[in-house]
Write a protein that holds these residues in place. Structure first.
Motif, PDB file in Angstrom:
ATOM      1  N   LYS A  57      24.531  47.601  50.022  1.00 48.86           N
ATOM      2  CA  LYS A  57      24.823  46.887  51.271  1.00 48.86           C
ATOM      3  C   LYS A  57      24.602  45.380  51.114  1.00 48.86           C
ATOM      4  N   LYS A  58      23.498  45.023  50.466  1.00 47.96           N
ATOM      5  CA  LYS A  58      23.175  43.604  50.267  1.00 47.96           C
ATOM      6  C   LYS A  58      24.242  42.912  49.421  1.00 47.96           C
ATOM      7  N   ARG A  59      24.620  43.547  48.310  1.00 50.25           N
ATOM      8  CA  ARG A  59      25.593  42.928  47.391  1.00 50.25           C
ATOM      9  C   ARG A  59      26.973  42.826  48.031  1.00 50.25           C
ATOM     10  N   ILE A  60      27.398  43.863  48.749  1.00 50.83           N
ATOM     11  CA  ILE A  60      28.723  43.839  49.372  1.00 50.83           C
ATOM     12  C   ILE A  60      28.787  42.789  50.475  1.00 50.83           C
ATOM     13  N   ASP A  61      27.680  42.586  51.183  1.00 46.82           N
ATOM     14  CA  ASP A  61      27.647  41.532  52.210  1.00 46.82           C
ATOM     15  C   ASP A  61      27.785  40.137  51.600  1.00 46.82           C
ATOM     16  N   GLU A  62      27.492  40.010  50.302  1.00 46.36           N
ATOM     17  CA  GLU A  62      27.564  38.706  49.629  1.00 46.36           C
ATOM     18  C   GLU A  62      28.979  38.355  49.191  1.00 46.36           C
ATOM     19  N   VAL A  63      29.831  39.363  49.071  1.00 41.57           N
ATOM     20  CA  VAL A  63      31.179  39.133  48.547  1.00 41.57           C
ATOM     21  C   VAL A  63      32.219  39.350  49.653  1.00 41.57           C
ATOM     22  N   LYS A  64      33.399  38.800  49.430  1.00 37.69           N
ATOM     23  CA  LYS A  64      34.491  38.950  50.395  1.00 37.69           C
ATOM     24  C   LYS A  64      35.099  40.337  50.242  1.00 37.69           C
ATOM     25  N   HIS A  65      35.312  41.017  51.358  1.00 35.58           N
ATOM     26  CA  HIS A  65      35.881  42.352  51.294  1.00 35.58           C
ATOM     27  C   HIS A  65      36.505  42.727  52.632  1.00 35.58           C
ATOM     28  N   ASP A 135      39.709  32.645  42.008  1.00 34.60           N
ATOM     29  CA  ASP A 135      39.690  31.255  42.502  1.00 34.60           C
ATOM     30  C   ASP A 135      38.288  30.855  42.973  1.00 34.60           C
ATOM     31  N   GLY A 136      37.276  31.266  42.214  1.00 34.93           N
ATOM     32  CA  GLY A 136      35.917  30.884  42.529  1.00 34.93           C
ATOM     33  C   GLY A 136      35.265  31.691  43.635  1.00 34.93           C
ATOM     34  N   ILE A 137      35.969  32.695  44.158  1.00 35.35           N
ATOM     35  CA  ILE A 137      35.432  33.521  45.252  1.00 35.35           C
ATOM     36  C   ILE A 137      35.245  34.949  44.756  1.00 35.35           C
ATOM     37  N   GLU A 138      34.044  35.513  44.972  1.00 37.56           N
ATOM     38  CA  GLU A 138      33.780  36.894  44.590  1.00 37.56           C
ATOM     39  C   GLU A 138      34.391  37.842  45.613  1.00 37.56           C
ATOM     40  N   ARG A 139      35.133  38.827  45.108  1.00 35.51           N
ATOM     41  CA  ARG A 139      35.815  39.766  46.002  1.00 35.51           C
ATOM     42  C   ARG A 139      35.556  41.203  45.542  1.00 35.51           C
ATOM     43  N   LEU A 140      35.462  42.111  46.514  1.00 30.35           N
ATOM     44  CA  LEU A 140      35.354  43.539  46.232  1.00 30.35           C
ATOM     45  C   LEU A 140      36.769  44.070  46.016  1.00 30.35           C
ATOM     46  N   LYS A 141      37.123  44.343  44.764  1.00 31.67           N
ATOM     47  CA  LYS A 141      38.516  44.687  44.473  1.00 31.67           C
ATOM     48  C   LYS A 141      38.577  45.608  43.255  1.00 31.67           C
TER      49      LYS A 141
END
Length: 417
Positions: A57-65, A135-141
């Motif tokens: 939960k903590k890690r996913i809240d840190e990334v765009k998803h 592009d410098g943004i962490e994404r859940l993909k």
């Protein structure tokens, strides 16, 4: 020897229970020997000491998803210990496999790396959150991580890495994993699902095509009304486009079925050569059942091809009717043009269609007056031309009416030819 499992939000807790052997883990696997569970260990315990569900939960809240239940939250690589790994190298095998996966997917995304020694074959569950940087943004993909190319390269890359660290090449690849990351059973299940899905698609497309043909038969091709002919032509074009699309999809699914059937035949032949298949009596029964299934599928494919041929014939008949309709509309329009009513007709058509095929009585009255006026003018013009031709002694058989308007000079020249 390795398999990647995609886990959605609702499946996270189930995987955690299985990996950590929490209460209820025996429900996920009847082969767990609880007396040996104390031999299990987590190679990622020091770098990720939090409870998995809290860390995820903590890690996913840190990334765009995207916040949807069908998004993959977790990927779990299951790597099984090959039989040819030396007993003294077992722990090193799992440590090196862990190092390979850690470097590949990022230490910041690791949830756990449990080595299970309490099941029939030792294996490691390497669980990580599929995060990529774009592009410098962490994404859940997940789809950008577990690509077809990545899955195809996984076993060769892991094998080369282990060979470099262990000093010899473990049997990472076999007939079931050479083209992917599934065990034989998992690969068979996937192919069976593909067969069922393709077969269902074929039935669905045929039913859709039949429904389209039913709709096409409702079109009135014999109407004498120019507006109804126009509506029928438009509807006919729509039906043809739908039929083309459905038939294209049907052909694709029939090809897929044929390919899957051929693949299953090859796999069954390879299964016959496997030592296990020769030793176990029931294996032959499974193979025979699979052959029966293939024969049934081949028959169904032939039936689908026949249905497709029937649909093709219906499609050709529909195109012929459409072409006939086009010719009839052309004749109507040519007649209106020859008698000088094409502009009046276009005005009427514009108003009539704009008002959902209805027209105000006053507007209709105005159009009728215009029609009478135009007709009178055309009658006068034709009368003058007839008189002119009579004075020139031009035979009627030498005069041809065409869509284009002719001057007196044109008519005179026609008469001289």
């Amino acid at each position: 020897m390795a398999h990647a499992q995609k886990v959605k939000r609702t499946g996270v807790i189930g995987l955690v229970i299985h990996c950590e052997r929490r209460e209820g883990c025996e429900l996920s696997n009847k082969d767990i020997d609880m007396s040996r569970t104390h031999l299990n260990y987590n190679l990622a315990e020091t770098i990720q000491p939090m409870k998995p569900e809290i860390f995820i939960k903590k890690r996913i809240d840190e990334v765009k998803h995207i916040k949807r239940d069908d998004i993959v939250y977790l990927v779990d690589w299951i790597v099984t210990l090959p039989k040819d790994v030396l007993a003294d190298d077992q722990e090193r095998f799992f440590e090196y496999t862990y190092d390979f996966l850690r470097d590949k997917y990022g230490i910041q995304n690791i949830v756990s790396a449990w080595v299970h020694n309490d099941e029939a074959t030792p294996h490691i569950h390497f669980s990580f959150i599929p995060v990529v940087e774009i592009d410098g943004i962490e994404r859940l993909k997940c789809k950008d991580i577990l690509t077809k190319k990545e899955l195809k390269r996984f076993h060769p890359d892991l094998g080369a890495y282990l060979e470099n660290r262990l000093g010899y090449m473990p049997a990472i690849q076999n007939d079931a994993t050479i083209n992917g990351n599934c065990t034989i059973k998992e690969l068979k299940n996937q192919e069976d699902l593909s067969l069922k899905k393709s077969l269902k698609n074929v039935y669905d497309h045929i039913e859709a095509s039949k429904n389209i043909i039913v709709e096409s038969n409702k079109i009135n091709y014999e109407t004498t009304n120019i507006f109804e002919k126009t509506k029928s032509l438009k509807k006919s074009h729509q039906v043809i486009d739908e039929l083309k699309n459905t038939n294209k999809q049907l052909q694709s699914d029939v090809r897929t079925l044929s390919h899957l059937t051929l693949t299953q035949k090859k796999e069954i032949d390879s299964y016959r050569q496997m030592p296990l298949a020769k030793q176990l009596k029931e294996k032959n029964q499974v193979i025979n059942n699979l052959y029966d299934s293939i024969f049934s599928l081949e028959k169904q494919i032939k039936d689908q091809e026949y249905d497709f041929s029937c649909l093709r014939n219906n499609y050709d008949r529909l195109e012929n009717k459409t072409e006939k309709l086009k010719n009839q509309i052309f004749i109507h329009e040519s007649f209106l043009s020859l008698i000088g009513l094409d502009k009046v007709f276009n005005e009427f058509k514009r108003i009539f269609t704009r008002n959902d095929y209805s027209i105000n009585i006053d507007i209709l009255k105005d159009i009728c007056f215009k029609t009478i006026k135009k007709s009178a003018m055309m009658f006068k013009t034709l009368k003058e031309r007839i008189n002119f031709l009579s004075q020139q002694n031009i035979s009627n058989k030498d005069v041809f009416l065409k869509k284009e308007q002719h001057s007196y000079k044109d008519i005179y020249e026609i008469g001289e030819v």
